[in-house]
Scaffold this motif. Structure first.
Motif, PDB file in Angstrom:
ATOM      1  N   VAL A   1     -45.657  60.912  39.071  1.00 52.43           N
ATOM      2  CA  VAL A   1     -45.618  60.327  40.084  1.00 52.43           C
ATOM      3  C   VAL A   1     -44.544  59.682  40.722  1.00 52.43           C
ATOM      4  O   VAL A   1     -44.065  59.570  41.771  1.00 52.43           O
ATOM      5  N   GLN A   2     -43.325  59.760  39.830  1.00 50.39           N
ATOM      6  CA  GLN A   2     -41.852  59.456  40.168  1.00 50.39           C
ATOM      7  C   GLN A   2     -41.373  60.354  41.165  1.00 50.39           C
ATOM      8  O   GLN A   2     -40.517  59.815  42.040  1.00 50.39           O
ATOM      9  N   HIS A   3     -41.938  61.543  41.438  1.00 52.86           N
ATOM     10  CA  HIS A   3     -41.649  62.410  42.527  1.00 52.86           C
ATOM     11  C   HIS A   3     -42.273  62.403  43.867  1.00 52.86           C
ATOM     12  O   HIS A   3     -41.780  63.229  44.492  1.00 52.86           O
ATOM     13  N   VAL A   4     -43.157  61.529  43.848  1.00 51.71           N
ATOM     14  CA  VAL A   4     -43.900  61.652  45.139  1.00 51.71           C
ATOM     15  C   VAL A   4     -43.272  60.372  45.934  1.00 51.71           C
ATOM     16  O   VAL A   4     -43.148  59.367  45.568  1.00 51.71           O
ATOM     17  N   PRO A   5     -43.437  60.453  47.351  1.00 49.09           N
ATOM     18  CA  PRO A   5     -42.906  59.424  48.258  1.00 49.09           C
ATOM     19  C   PRO A   5     -44.031  58.389  48.721  1.00 49.09           C
ATOM     20  O   PRO A   5     -44.178  58.133  49.804  1.00 49.09           O
ATOM     21  N   PHE A   6     -44.443  57.930  47.582  1.00 45.74           N
ATOM     22  CA  PHE A   6     -45.660  56.769  47.928  1.00 45.74           C
ATOM     23  C   PHE A   6     -44.957  55.200  47.894  1.00 45.74           C
ATOM     24  O   PHE A   6     -43.773  55.290  47.410  1.00 45.74           O
ATOM     25  N   ASP A   7     -45.478  54.460  48.416  1.00 47.04           N
ATOM     26  CA  ASP A   7     -44.903  53.145  48.399  1.00 47.04           C
ATOM     27  C   ASP A   7     -44.699  52.641  46.984  1.00 47.04           C
ATOM     28  O   ASP A   7     -45.377  52.943  46.041  1.00 47.04           O
ATOM     29  N   LYS A   8     -43.899  51.699  46.886  1.00 49.13           N
ATOM     30  CA  LYS A   8     -43.331  51.023  45.519  1.00 49.13           C
ATOM     31  C   LYS A   8     -44.634  50.651  44.842  1.00 49.13           C
ATOM     32  O   LYS A   8     -44.799  50.739  43.458  1.00 49.13           O
ATOM     33  N   ARG A   9     -45.451  49.840  45.227  1.00 50.72           N
ATOM     34  CA  ARG A   9     -46.646  49.174  44.380  1.00 50.72           C
ATOM     35  C   ARG A   9     -47.515  50.267  44.150  1.00 50.72           C
ATOM     36  O   ARG A   9     -48.233  50.303  43.067  1.00 50.72           O
ATOM     37  N   SER A  10     -47.878  51.423  45.097  1.00 45.88           N
ATOM     38  CA  SER A  10     -48.782  52.418  44.732  1.00 45.88           C
ATOM     39  C   SER A  10     -48.115  53.236  43.471  1.00 45.88           C
ATOM     40  O   SER A  10     -48.979  53.775  42.557  1.00 45.88           O
ATOM     41  N   VAL A  11     -46.886  53.479  43.561  1.00 51.84           N
ATOM     42  CA  VAL A  11     -46.047  54.160  42.323  1.00 51.84           C
ATOM     43  C   VAL A  11     -46.504  53.354  41.140  1.00 51.84           C
ATOM     44  O   VAL A  11     -46.632  53.918  39.899  1.00 51.84           O
ATOM     45  N   GLN A  12     -46.380  51.981  41.146  1.00 51.07           N
ATOM     46  CA  GLN A  12     -46.434  51.159  40.034  1.00 51.07           C
ATOM     47  C   GLN A  12     -47.873  51.255  39.359  1.00 51.07           C
ATOM     48  O   GLN A  12     -48.099  51.482  38.236  1.00 51.07           O
ATOM     49  N   ILE A  13     -49.016  51.167  40.241  1.00 51.87           N
ATOM     50  CA  ILE A  13     -50.392  51.020  40.026  1.00 51.87           C
ATOM     51  C   ILE A  13     -50.639  52.561  39.146  1.00 51.87           C
ATOM     52  O   ILE A  13     -51.244  52.645  38.237  1.00 51.87           O
ATOM     53  N   LEU A  14     -50.271  53.623  40.149  1.00 60.15           N
ATOM     54  CA  LEU A  14     -50.416  54.928  39.363  1.00 60.15           C
ATOM     55  C   LEU A  14     -49.868  55.090  38.086  1.00 60.15           C
ATOM     56  O   LEU A  14     -50.438  55.731  37.281  1.00 60.15           O
ATOM     57  N   THR A  15     -48.450  54.708  38.075  1.00 61.34           N
ATOM     58  CA  THR A  15     -47.808  55.119  36.680  1.00 61.34           C
ATOM     59  C   THR A  15     -48.384  54.091  35.577  1.00 61.34           C
ATOM     60  O   THR A  15     -48.616  54.917  34.583  1.00 61.34           O
ATOM     61  N   GLU A  16     -48.621  53.168  35.761  1.00 59.99           N
ATOM     62  CA  GLU A  16     -49.140  52.148  34.654  1.00 59.99           C
ATOM     63  C   GLU A  16     -50.646  52.292  34.305  1.00 59.99           C
ATOM     64  O   GLU A  16     -50.710  52.519  33.243  1.00 59.99           O
ATOM     65  N   SER A  17     -51.299  52.466  35.391  1.00 64.55           N
ATOM     66  CA  SER A  17     -52.598  52.913  34.919  1.00 64.55           C
ATOM     67  C   SER A  17     -52.824  54.270  34.332  1.00 64.55           C
ATOM     68  O   SER A  17     -53.568  54.502  33.123  1.00 64.55           O
ATOM     69  N   LEU A  18     -52.152  55.308  34.643  1.00 62.71           N
ATOM     70  CA  LEU A  18     -52.245  56.599  34.146  1.00 62.71           C
ATOM     71  C   LEU A  18     -51.668  56.641  32.630  1.00 62.71           C
ATOM     72  O   LEU A  18     -52.116  57.303  31.798  1.00 62.71           O
ATOM     73  N   ASP A  19     -50.350  55.758  32.489  1.00 60.49           N
ATOM     74  CA  ASP A  19     -49.927  55.756  31.230  1.00 60.49           C
ATOM     75  C   ASP A  19     -50.808  55.079  30.189  1.00 60.49           C
ATOM     76  O   ASP A  19     -51.002  55.628  29.036  1.00 60.49           O
ATOM     77  N   TRP A  20     -51.557  54.043  30.485  1.00 63.40           N
ATOM     78  CA  TRP A  20     -52.475  53.240  29.563  1.00 63.40           C
ATOM     79  C   TRP A  20     -53.690  54.304  29.320  1.00 63.40           C
ATOM     80  O   TRP A  20     -53.881  54.809  28.246  1.00 63.40           O
ATOM     81  N   ALA A  21     -54.064  55.118  30.327  1.00 61.71           N
ATOM     82  CA  ALA A  21     -55.021  56.051  30.067  1.00 61.71           C
ATOM     83  C   ALA A  21     -54.872  57.036  29.494  1.00 61.71           C
ATOM     84  O   ALA A  21     -55.650  57.766  28.241  1.00 61.71           O
ATOM     85  N   SER A  22     -53.617  57.580  29.576  1.00 63.44           N
ATOM     86  CA  SER A  22     -52.991  58.584  28.711  1.00 63.44           C
ATOM     87  C   SER A  22     -52.986  58.180  27.030  1.00 63.44           C
ATOM     88  O   SER A  22     -53.060  59.309  26.244  1.00 63.44           O
ATOM     89  N   ARG A  23     -52.566  57.023  26.894  1.00 62.56           N
ATOM     90  CA  ARG A  23     -52.488  56.676  25.438  1.00 62.56           C
ATOM     91  C   ARG A  23     -53.871  56.023  24.878  1.00 62.56           C
ATOM     92  O   ARG A  23     -53.825  55.785  23.513  1.00 62.56           O
ATOM     93  N   HIS A  24     -54.648  56.050  25.676  1.00 62.74           N
ATOM     94  CA  HIS A  24     -56.141  55.543  25.248  1.00 62.74           C
ATOM     95  C   HIS A  24     -57.457  56.488  25.869  1.00 62.74           C
ATOM     96  O   HIS A  24     -58.239  56.020  26.420  1.00 62.74           O
ATOM     97  N   PRO A  25     -56.896  57.730  25.601  1.00 68.02           N
ATOM     98  CA  PRO A  25     -58.189  58.541  26.484  1.00 68.02           C
ATOM     99  C   PRO A  25     -59.538  58.531  25.955  1.00 68.02           C
ATOM    100  O   PRO A  25     -60.367  58.770  26.440  1.00 68.02           O
TER     101      PRO A  25
END
Length: 373
Positions: A165-189
């Protein structure tokens, strides 16, 4: 007015999404104001004689034998005011949207803002961003682990996607949502990985999608489906039969950009049960089989119909509703939703209320994350 519907599908994918060389799965419905199987037996026999076959099936006829009957079919379709509904499921898109639904369901994942999943336009934007993070290997891995119900593999895959996610040119809020959502899901699959079954197949998704057009006919013209016949097949009939009870009675509200995922309403489009029948004795099922075969060859394989087949194709274009489920459709819908929202005039007071609501929702999301971490 009472209608008769005949449904068929093209392909034998089942639950093995990527095992063949076909990228898409097709389903189709023929809608007639008459019972084709009883009323037009003479015309059916005429077509069989012209084709030199005991049954009409696109795969067996090919364009060569369809050419013999195409002109008569085009006349019949127009004369009897027959309509068609075709659904194409692009398999990579199906896998992408399924993976997204598992990881970003805000009812399960506390890192996902409720509106980011529940509001149609926001959900589609996040799905579009998510799709751009994936490659073919990811989709194959996801479908294999989904079938195997491997939470450990799912967690590793989600973590790998999160790191992109950190390498794609998305807006700041989208990057935050994607990063935090995927992080939680990856830790609670194990929390986000649903059971795998027939409902995840392109067969079932395409079958479910057919009802959108049938409901629209009732809303726009008052037509009611008094008979719904599906070609027999072994694996998914029990699932289809069970789903029919709900799909025939309810519809998702108008798909505007601000519509909610929970916008489901009752509707009286159907006055029948699901009838599974062999195509051997059904003119309606044989007719949808041939027309579905033609539509698939022209649209997906880019075959150019000639002669009377071209006449038949022109007729189908006039009389058909075609719904694609693919990435191009996703882009079109995101753009369409954005254009509609851009036309809305909002007052300063409305904007201020919206910001206060969003701040409250975000504060509640942060508290949930602290509790769940």
């Amino acid at each position: 007015m009472k209608c008769f519907a005949y449904a068929d599908e093209s392909g034998n994918t089942g639950l093995r999404l990527f095992v063949d060389q076909q990228d898409s799965f097709w389903a189709g419905t023929l809608i007639s104001f008459a019972d084709l199987d009883r009323r037009y037996t003479t015309f059916h026999r005429e077509l069989l004689e012209l084709a030199g076959k005991s049954e009409l099936h696109g795969n067996e006829l090919g364009f060569g034998r369809i050419e013999r009957i195409a002109g008569r079919l085009a006349w019949f379709i127009r004369e009897k005011k027959i309509q068609f509904s075709f659904v194409r499921i692009f398999k990579p898109y199906l896998a992408t949207s399924k993976m997204f639904d598992l990881a970003f369901d805000s009812g399960v994942n506390p890192a996902v803002p409720p509106q980011a999943y529940a509001v149609r336009q926001l959900r589609l934007i996040n799905l579009l961003h998510f799709a751009q993070l994936l490659n073919t290997e990811d989709l194959n891995e996801f479908w294999e682990l989904f079938q195997a119900q491997s939470a450990d593999r799912f967690g590793k895959l989600l973590a790998a996607v999160r790191d992109r996610v950190q390498h794609v040119p998305f807006d700041k809020r989208s990057v935050q949502i994607l990063t935090e959502s995927l992080d939680w899901a990856s830790r609670h699959p194990e929390a986000v990985l649903d059971p795998f079954g027939e409902g995840d197949s392109p067969n079932f998704v395409a079958f479910s999608a057919l009802f959108d057009h049938l409901h629209s006919l009732h809303r726009e013209y008052g037509h009611t489906i008094g008979s719904f016949i599906h070609d027999e097949q072994d694996q998914f009939v029990p699932q289809f039969t069970k789903a029919f009870e709900l799909l025939a009675k309810f519809y998702v509200g108008e798909p505007g950009p601000l519509s909610m995922i929970s916008d489901i309403a009752p509707i009286s489009s159907f006055n029948c049960t699901l009838n599974v029948r062999s195509s051997a004795g059904s003119f309606g099922l044989q007719l949808i089989d041939v027309c579905l075969w033609v539509a698939k060859r022209v649209i997906e394989n880019h075959n150019v119909p000639r002669g009377q087949c071209a006449v038949l194709w022109e007729c189908l274009v006039e009389r058909s509703f075609i719904k694609d489920y693919d990435f191009a459709m996703l882009v079109r819908e995101v753009k369409s939703g954005a254009d509609l929202l851009a036309e809305r005039d909002l007052t300063d007071e409305q904007l201020a209320d919206a910001r206060r609501n969003l701040d409250a929702i975000e504060e509640a999301r942060r508290k949930r994350l602290l509790q769940e971490s």
